[in-house]
Design a protein around this motif. Structure first.
Motif: not given
Length: 172
Positions: A16-18, A20-22, A24-26, A30, A33-34
């Motif tokens: 989930s963390e990775a 989310y970061r992916y 959020a960048r796209r 935030a 992304a969630r």
């Protein structure tokens, strides 16, 4: 908790963390992304066969699904027509002027329609006095009738106009 639920918790903890970061960048957002991560995990939970894959297979499926959700959202009509803001926009003077002009146009249509309910003689006097800005004497000369007749037609014409407007829902 069932075996599938335990698998989903394990997938969540591992990816989930990775994910989310992916996302959020796209998206650059935030909150969005969630939402995408949550929807991706929900789809994984609804498709238990995904959770049975190898760790790399689950990860690839999650990232592909998240990517597709982001692309679908970018292509959606909502994205093209809606803009999120912190506060509602203020109305500019141009907007207020445009709204005022709209009401004036609608009012003129109602009055023009009501004028058609008048007799031609009454309409000529009312239009000449109020829209033409002519005096009783000017109208009398123009229409070749006595000033008293102009006054009488103006009085009864305005009364008939008021009644016609009331019939159209305009209150006095």
């Amino acid at each position: 908790m069932g075996a599938e639920d335990e698998l989903l918790v394990a997938v969540h903890d591992a990816h989930s963390e990775a994910l989310y970061r992916y996302v959020a960048r796209r998206t650059g957002d935030a909150e969005e992304a969630r939402d995408v991560v949550q929807e991706t995990l929900l789809r994984a939970w609804r498709n238990p066969a995904v959770l049975q894959r190898s760790d790399e297979g689950v990860r690839a499926w999650l990232f592909t699904t998240a990517r597709n959700l982001v692309i679908d959202d970018l292509r959606s009509a909502r994205r093209k027509r809606e803009y999120a803001t912190e506060s509602p926009p203020e109305h500019s003077r141009a907007d207020q002027t445009r709204a005022d002009q709209t009401q004036a146009v609608l009012d003129s249509w109602v009055v023009a329609d009501a004028l058609l309910a008048l007799s031609p003689d009454h309409r000529a006097v009312v239009v000449g006095a109020y829209y033409g800005g002519r005096s009783v004497n000017e109208l009398a000369r123009e229409l070749e009738i006595p000033p008293g007749t102009v006054k009488s037609r103006l009085h009864y014409g305005l009364r008939a106009l008021r009644l016609a407007l009331q019939e159209k829902g305009v209150t006095s």
